[in-house]
Design a protein around this motif. Sequence first.
Motif, PDB file in Angstrom:
ATOM      1  N   PRO A 106       0.811  -1.228   0.000  1.00 49.96           N
ATOM      2  CA  PRO A 106       0.000   0.000   0.000  1.00 49.96           C
ATOM      3  C   PRO A 106       0.842   1.276   0.000  1.00 49.96           C
ATOM      4  O   PRO A 106       0.401   2.298  -0.544  1.00 49.96           O
ATOM      5  CB  PRO A 106      -0.819  -0.120   1.295  1.00 49.96           C
ATOM      6  N   VAL A 107       2.029   1.203   0.573  1.00 51.78           N
ATOM      7  CA  VAL A 107       2.891   2.393   0.576  1.00 51.78           C
ATOM      8  C   VAL A 107       3.359   2.694  -0.849  1.00 51.78           C
ATOM      9  O   VAL A 107       3.325   3.840  -1.309  1.00 51.78           O
ATOM     10  CB  VAL A 107       4.088   2.188   1.532  1.00 51.78           C
ATOM     11  N   HIS A 108       3.745   1.646  -1.573  1.00 52.51           N
ATOM     12  CA  HIS A 108       4.196   1.841  -2.951  1.00 52.51           C
ATOM     13  C   HIS A 108       3.049   2.296  -3.856  1.00 52.51           C
ATOM     14  O   HIS A 108       3.230   3.141  -4.733  1.00 52.51           O
ATOM     15  CB  HIS A 108       4.811   0.546  -3.502  1.00 52.51           C
ATOM     16  N   LEU A 109       1.869   1.717  -3.611  1.00 56.99           N
ATOM     17  CA  LEU A 109       0.715   2.097  -4.439  1.00 56.99           C
ATOM     18  C   LEU A 109       0.397   3.584  -4.278  1.00 56.99           C
ATOM     19  O   LEU A 109       0.107   4.281  -5.260  1.00 56.99           O
ATOM     20  CB  LEU A 109      -0.522   1.266  -4.072  1.00 56.99           C
ATOM     21  N   LEU A 110       0.469   4.053  -3.051  1.00 58.81           N
ATOM     22  CA  LEU A 110       0.155   5.463  -2.841  1.00 58.81           C
ATOM     23  C   LEU A 110       1.262   6.354  -3.397  1.00 58.81           C
ATOM     24  O   LEU A 110       0.997   7.433  -3.937  1.00 58.81           O
ATOM     25  CB  LEU A 110      -0.088   5.756  -1.354  1.00 58.81           C
ATOM     26  N   LYS A 111       2.502   5.866  -3.278  1.00 57.64           N
ATOM     27  CA  LYS A 111       3.599   6.639  -3.877  1.00 57.64           C
ATOM     28  C   LYS A 111       3.353   6.809  -5.386  1.00 57.64           C
ATOM     29  O   LYS A 111       3.457   7.930  -5.918  1.00 57.64           O
ATOM     30  CB  LYS A 111       4.937   5.940  -3.637  1.00 57.64           C
ATOM     31  N   ASP A 112       3.034   5.699  -6.042  1.00 62.61           N
ATOM     32  CA  ASP A 112       2.775   5.767  -7.484  1.00 62.61           C
ATOM     33  C   ASP A 112       1.651   6.760  -7.793  1.00 62.61           C
ATOM     34  O   ASP A 112       1.715   7.521  -8.761  1.00 62.61           O
ATOM     35  CB  ASP A 112       2.387   4.383  -8.030  1.00 62.61           C
ATOM     36  N   ARG A 113       0.631   6.726  -6.950  1.00 59.64           N
ATOM     37  CA  ARG A 113      -0.511   7.627  -7.141  1.00 59.64           C
ATOM     38  C   ARG A 113      -0.069   9.094  -7.012  1.00 59.64           C
ATOM     39  O   ARG A 113      -0.471   9.952  -7.806  1.00 59.64           O
ATOM     40  CB  ARG A 113      -1.571   7.282  -6.090  1.00 59.64           C
ATOM     41  N   LEU A 114       0.768   9.363  -6.007  1.00 54.51           N
ATOM     42  CA  LEU A 114       1.236  10.735  -5.785  1.00 54.51           C
ATOM     43  C   LEU A 114       2.155  11.194  -6.911  1.00 54.51           C
ATOM     44  O   LEU A 114       2.090  12.344  -7.356  1.00 54.51           O
ATOM     45  CB  LEU A 114       1.969  10.832  -4.436  1.00 54.51           C
TER      46      LEU A 114
END
Lengths: 325, 359
Positions: free
Chosen positions: B281-289
Amino acid sequence: MTERTLVQAVNRGLFEAMQADPDVILLGEDIGVNGGVFRATEGLAQQFGEDRVLDTPLSETGIVGTAIGMALYGLKPVAEIQFLDFIYPAFDQIVSELAKFRYRSGGQYPCHVVIRTPYGGGIKGGLYHSQSSEAYFAHTPGLKVVVPSTPADAKGLLLSAIHDEDPVIFLEPKRIYRSVTGEVPDGDHRVPFGAARVVREGTDVSLFAYGAMVPPTTEAAEALAGDGISAEVLDLRTLVPLDEDAIVASVEKTGRAVVVHEAPRTCGFGAEVAALLAERAFYSLKAPIARVTGFDTPFPYALENVYLPDAPRIAHAARSTVRSG
Amino acid sequence: MSTAATPPKVPTGSSGDQFPTDRLAAAYRTMLVARATDERCLSLQRQGRIGFYVPLSGQEAAQVGSAVALESADWVFPAYRELAVALVRGVPLGAILDQLFANGRDRTKGRQMPNHFGFRDQNFVVASSPIGTQITQAVGAAMAARRRRDPIATIAYFGDGATSSNDFHAGLNFAGVYRTPTIFFCQNNGWAISLPRERQTRSPTLAEKAASYGFPGVVVDGNDLEAVYAAVRDARARAVAGEGPTLIEAQVYRFGAHSTSDDPRRYRSDAQVEAARKRDPVHLLKDRLVAAGLLDDARDAQWWEEARAEVARAVESAEGAPPVDPMSFLDDVFAEPTPRLRAERSALEGLVRDGLLKP
């Protein structure tokens, strides 16, 4: 003063507490429309509404768990468990949660729930409507354990319980719900916790009892008086906190002790009283401490009168104690 | 977000709320602090500097997304894995570290194992170890709030294992009967210590259990911060509108051990964990940002550094704090000590005075 039965005194105490404080909420099985299987909550739903006298689904852990949540939020829930025998599904909520909230939160979350429940034998209730398992709760740090034996105390101790800041297990001696009648003070009558009641003064032997065992113990003392034995009877009223000083002082006076309860003998509350006397009144004792208790069996249906301590058994134990030293 | 396999015929309101874009970066940084706390505390436990730790890696988006969706007056009834929820509620990381070290500043006075914290000022009720007990309590608090006419919701956090507990059934049943403003937020992380989710219950989803209690249950991708937020906002809107409770199953994966006392290699393969980590989830949100132009690698590295520095400061402070008062364990059993507790205290003080016991 008004003459009431013990169960009527409970009802009156609940009525007055609810009238005085809108935060007092009752919840339990069949307590609303039906007024409780023993009628302890009779008329209260009609008086205060069904949102203050909640008929709950049939789940003791649900009753106690939701009562805890209400108390954390600031209400003053008074939960009814229909019989003490049915409290075990809620044991986790009582022992792991209710008793420990103040402690485990470092004092942030007091959790004041009163759990009222009829206990004890003598009503032909068999294994599952007769138990006297007060020792489980007295053994759990964080719970107060209260057992009235008169109508006046039923109201006075109940009002103290509802105004207390700690969780209270309030054990109602159902065997004497209606057989005992007495004058009950009107208004905000409160009986303090931790103060034993001297039922009868005496000089030869101390008889300690609580709840439904107080009447047969008093009857035994009367029989002993006929034999020239002066028995003192103390009604402990609250097991936690315990009036240790009154227990010790009585035995310092009489030199002999008989402890009475209907619960099984092993690890029953009488063991605690006996140990207390061994620790603090040993040199005043003239005879071994005696216990008159239920047996280390489940509670028998057909033979409950054999199982339960009665006045002759209590008097016999007291006489043996007096004879032995 | 998809609805449960057998959705109950209860109208579900929708708040229509989307995660506020201006809070995405802050949410991400909270997730970094939580992840950095995990990394550091696992090593502190191995070094014997704290006694125990419950990691939450893999559950950051579920925790942060749900907590951001709450209002400050709402009441949180956590289990023992909800560290990131506490952070979102405004609990200082230092106060959490004080509890992990059980030092003299610990708000709970060193009484409980690490991670069993509680903070009244943030309406974050103190956790316990028994599973599921907070579920009925959250329902009771919701009943009380409604009686007081407070327009709030209560939320109970629990895991997939808790859905087998007595209090899950009792709590959801009471909530359905009384239509309480309660959100049941289940983080299904796939594992109840060693038991996989599919052996916990025959139900295809956990969310569909809500149908039998007469209210909606929804499944949400717990790795998707914004999806979790939207689901909890919807549930909260229903709750405060008097439409009753909602069960939310946030599907996540527990990357780490159940606790520092657990060795997951005994019951699951590294390959399975590695597969799950592809949806970290941390990587997914990073990608989103990054996609939104709110983050680049340089700034990400800087935020990671700042998160680790914040954890280091909190650890240093907590470790250096004075120890818990040796007599304080006798406090808070009751509002006032009983005669028995007073006697026990004076007996203990006597032992200390006579040098027979060194606190």
